[in-house]
Design an enzyme around this catalytic site. Structure first.
Site, PDB file in Angstrom:
ATOM      1  N   TYR A 150      34.771  30.978  35.753  1.00  0.00           N
ATOM      2  CA  TYR A 150      35.152  30.563  37.103  1.00  0.00           C
ATOM      3  C   TYR A 150      34.455  31.421  38.168  1.00  0.00           C
ATOM      4  O   TYR A 150      34.572  31.148  39.352  1.00  0.00           O
ATOM      5  CB  TYR A 150      36.668  30.483  37.296  1.00  0.00           C
ATOM      6  CG  TYR A 150      37.492  31.717  36.961  1.00  0.00           C
ATOM      7  CD1 TYR A 150      37.282  32.930  37.618  1.00  0.00           C
ATOM      8  CD2 TYR A 150      38.517  31.649  36.030  1.00  0.00           C
ATOM      9  CE1 TYR A 150      38.052  34.044  37.336  1.00  0.00           C
ATOM     10  CE2 TYR A 150      39.303  32.761  35.739  1.00  0.00           C
ATOM     11  CZ  TYR A 150      39.063  33.959  36.393  1.00  0.00           C
ATOM     12  OH  TYR A 150      39.831  35.062  36.111  1.00  0.00           O
ATOM     13  N   LYS A 165      34.681  38.563  40.023  1.00  0.00           N
ATOM     14  CA  LYS A 165      33.798  38.397  38.856  1.00  0.00           C
ATOM     15  C   LYS A 165      32.429  37.871  39.288  1.00  0.00           C
ATOM     16  O   LYS A 165      31.405  38.216  38.690  1.00  0.00           O
ATOM     17  CB  LYS A 165      34.474  37.522  37.817  1.00  0.00           C
ATOM     18  CG  LYS A 165      35.743  38.235  37.272  1.00  0.00           C
ATOM     19  CD  LYS A 165      36.120  37.862  35.902  1.00  0.00           C
ATOM     20  CE  LYS A 165      37.408  38.482  35.414  1.00  0.00           C
ATOM     21  NZ  LYS A 165      37.242  39.599  34.491  1.00  0.00           N
TER      22      LYS A 165
HETATM   23  C1  HXC Z   1      51.430  36.907  43.935  1.00  0.00           C
HETATM   24  C2  HXC Z   1      51.242  39.109  43.271  1.00  0.00           C
HETATM   25  C3  HXC Z   1      51.530  38.757  41.926  1.00  0.00           C
HETATM   26  C4  HXC Z   1      51.765  37.368  41.629  1.00  0.00           C
HETATM   27  C5  HXC Z   1      51.195  40.913  42.024  1.00  0.00           C
HETATM   28  N1  HXC Z   1      51.047  40.454  43.265  1.00  0.00           N
HETATM   29  N2  HXC Z   1      51.486  39.899  41.170  1.00  0.00           N
HETATM   30  N3  HXC Z   1      51.188  38.194  44.266  1.00  0.00           N
HETATM   31  N4  HXC Z   1      51.682  36.489  42.653  1.00  0.00           N
HETATM   32  N5  HXC Z   1      52.012  36.969  40.395  1.00  0.00           N
HETATM   33  C6  HXC Z   1      50.768  41.228  44.470  1.00  0.00           C
HETATM   34  C7  HXC Z   1      51.928  42.153  44.782  1.00  0.00           C
HETATM   35  O1  HXC Z   1      52.952  41.448  45.454  1.00  0.00           O
HETATM   36  C8  HXC Z   1      51.272  43.206  45.657  1.00  0.00           C
HETATM   37  O2  HXC Z   1      51.068  42.741  46.982  1.00  0.00           O
HETATM   38  C9  HXC Z   1      49.886  43.310  45.040  1.00  0.00           C
HETATM   39  O3  HXC Z   1      49.667  42.122  44.264  1.00  0.00           O
HETATM   40  C10 HXC Z   1      49.764  44.509  44.119  1.00  0.00           C
HETATM   41  O4  HXC Z   1      50.789  44.399  43.146  1.00  0.00           O
HETATM   42  P1  HXC Z   1      51.335  45.671  42.340  1.00  0.00           P
HETATM   43  O5  HXC Z   1      52.241  45.171  41.285  1.00  0.00           O
HETATM   44  O6  HXC Z   1      51.818  46.704  43.288  1.00  0.00           O
HETATM   45  O7  HXC Z   1      49.978  46.247  41.767  1.00  0.00           O
HETATM   46  P2  HXC Z   1      49.688  46.989  40.451  1.00  0.00           P
HETATM   47  O8  HXC Z   1      50.916  47.579  39.843  1.00  0.00           O
HETATM   48  O9  HXC Z   1      48.579  47.885  40.745  1.00  0.00           O
HETATM   49  O10 HXC Z   1      49.214  45.828  39.455  1.00  0.00           O
HETATM   50  C11 HXC Z   1      47.955  45.266  39.546  1.00  0.00           C
HETATM   51  C12 HXC Z   1      48.006  43.819  39.105  1.00  0.00           C
HETATM   52  C13 HXC Z   1      48.662  43.698  37.740  1.00  0.00           C
HETATM   53  C14 HXC Z   1      46.621  43.236  39.122  1.00  0.00           C
HETATM   54  C15 HXC Z   1      48.857  43.054  40.136  1.00  0.00           C
HETATM   55  O11 HXC Z   1      48.817  42.350  37.384  1.00  0.00           O
HETATM   56  C16 HXC Z   1      47.915  44.426  36.695  1.00  0.00           C
HETATM   57  O12 HXC Z   1      47.773  45.651  36.727  1.00  0.00           O
HETATM   58  N6  HXC Z   1      47.389  43.762  35.684  1.00  0.00           N
HETATM   59  C17 HXC Z   1      46.606  44.401  34.634  1.00  0.00           C
HETATM   60  C18 HXC Z   1      46.587  43.585  33.440  1.00  0.00           C
HETATM   61  C19 HXC Z   1      46.059  42.213  33.685  1.00  0.00           C
HETATM   62  O13 HXC Z   1      46.427  41.531  34.611  1.00  0.00           O
HETATM   63  N7  HXC Z   1      45.233  41.743  32.827  1.00  0.00           N
HETATM   64  C20 HXC Z   1      44.811  40.384  32.909  1.00  0.00           C
HETATM   65  C21 HXC Z   1      43.467  40.325  32.553  1.00  0.00           C
HETATM   66  S1  HXC Z   1      43.116  38.764  31.853  1.00  0.00           S
HETATM   67  P3  HXC Z   1      52.108  43.046  48.207  1.00  0.00           P
HETATM   68  O14 HXC Z   1      51.486  42.370  49.371  1.00  0.00           O
HETATM   69  O15 HXC Z   1      53.416  42.437  47.784  1.00  0.00           O
HETATM   70  O16 HXC Z   1      52.161  44.543  48.328  1.00  0.00           O
HETATM   71  C22 HXC Z   1      41.929  38.106  32.774  1.00  0.00           C
HETATM   72  C23 HXC Z   1      41.335  36.858  32.198  1.00  0.00           C
HETATM   73  C24 HXC Z   1      41.898  35.667  32.799  1.00  0.00           C
HETATM   74  O17 HXC Z   1      41.580  38.583  33.796  1.00  0.00           O
HETATM   75  C25 HXC Z   1      41.209  34.433  32.298  1.00  0.00           C
HETATM   76  C26 HXC Z   1      41.773  33.203  32.935  1.00  0.00           C
HETATM   77  C27 HXC Z   1      41.174  31.923  32.414  1.00  0.00           C
END
Ligand code: HXC
Length: 268
Positions: A150, A165
């Site tokens: 994407y 990305k």
């Molecule tokens: C809307 C969201 C949200 C959601 C978080 N936020 N989740 N907004 N919908 N589901 C917002 C929060 O409200 C906050 O904004 C801001 O994002 C930061 O969130 P935090 O939880 O404080 O951040 P943090 O703890 O640093 O977490 C980072 C993260 C988290 C990206 C949000 O998901 C993470 O660390 N993930 C790591 C693992 C991961 O996601 N792996 C996936 C990789 S797979 P506000 O404004 O409220 O302060 C991949 C492949 C996908 O990428 C392939 C698809 C086809």
């Protein structure tokens, strides 16, 4: 040309793998170790990193866990410099750490945007910058960045991740040209739907969603982290010595196979 012996092709080499505590990152780290390599596994939580190290050592290589948030440039540099201090070299960097959540663009806050850009785009640059210092001095190195298709076709709910990305692809191609003559290669890998705990829970949490995702894949199956790791190992190895600035899509034909028109003869 005789076929290379791939069973020990990373012997004596050292890799840093970010996001190595689970899924594709873990599989790439273990695959590198299985071919004799040493891996520094980077991530935020120590426990899953230690498990990857255990699996890497079970596979025949060496491993070390390094806790670090890729959003912190000083911590990333310390992780990479520490690996070089400990093992004497760095041959490979896999920028695999990612942050993602599916959200309609109008609901994404500036902080949510920043969190994903910081992990995916900035984190990849911080790692690349820190590793390249050693790789360019040594005149060798291979960097692999995990992206998603994407990045170029876009996908609803992924505006932050798609933009990040796409930036990683541009970074990869730019630096591939800058550093080719100095022995440092950069490529991307774009996995399709991969059977990992994280992806499954987030992207196909129930049977109906799973069936929908499967129906979008011409190969009619998910891939595994281990299968993606095989392609990664190829790009990181000397078998790919003439490949740089490239994106290898490992998605069972998913992005090419979007059905726009139905078959008029196929009935309802
Ligand atoms: C809307 C969201 C949200 C959601 C978080 N936020 N989740 N907004 N919908 N589901 C917002 C929060 O409200 C906050 O904004 C801001 O994002 C930061 O969130 P935090 O939880 O404080 O951040 P943090 O703890 O640093 O977490 C980072 C993260 C988290 C990206 C949000 O998901 C993470 O660390 N993930 C790591 C693992 C991961 O996601 N792996 C996936 C990789 S797979 P506000 O404004 O409220 O302060 C991949 C492949 C996908 O990428 C392939 C698809 C086809």
């Amino acid at each position: 040309m005789t076929a290379p012996d791939t069973r020990s092709e990373f012997a004596g080499r050292v890799a840093v793998v970010t996001g190595g505590g689970s899924g594709i990152g873990r599989a790439v780290a273990v695959r590198y170790a299985a071919a004799g390599g040493t891996v520094a596994v980077v991530g935020r939580r120590e426990e899953p990193l230690n498990e990857t190290v255990r699996l890497a050592e079970e596979a025949g290589g060496k491993g070390v866990a390094v806790t670090c948030d890729v959003r912190d440039p000083a911590a990333v540099e310390a992780a990479i410099d520490g690996t070089v201090d400990r093992f004497g070299r760095i041959d490979t960097l896999v920028n695999n750490a990612a942050g993602n959540f599916v959200v309609p663009g109008e609901n994404l806050s500036p902080n949510g945007w920043k969190a994903v850009i910081d992990i995916v785009l900035n984190g990849t640059f911080y790692g690349t910058r820190a590793a390249s210092k050693h790789m360019l001095a040594a005149g060798r190195g291979a960097i692999l960045n995990t992206i998603a298709t994407y990045a170029w076709h876009g996908h609803p709910g992924t505006v932050h991740s798609a933009a990040a990305k796409a930036g990683v692809v541009a970074m990869t191609r730019t630096l591939a040209v800058e550093w080719a003559e100095r022995g440092v290669r950069l490529n991307c890998i774009a996995p399709g739907p991969t059977e990992t705990e994280g992806a499954g829970a987030a992207l196909w949490p129930d049977e109906a969603a799973r069936t929908r995702v499967l129906s979008s894949v011409p190969a009619a199956r998910f891939t595994t982290p281990e299968e993606v790791a095989e392609s990664a190992a190829f790009l990181l190895s000397d078998r790919a010595a003439y490949i740089t600035g490239e994106v290898l899509v490992v998605d069972g034909g998913q992005w090419l196979g979007k059905s726009i028109y139905t078959d008029p003869g196929a009935g309802a």
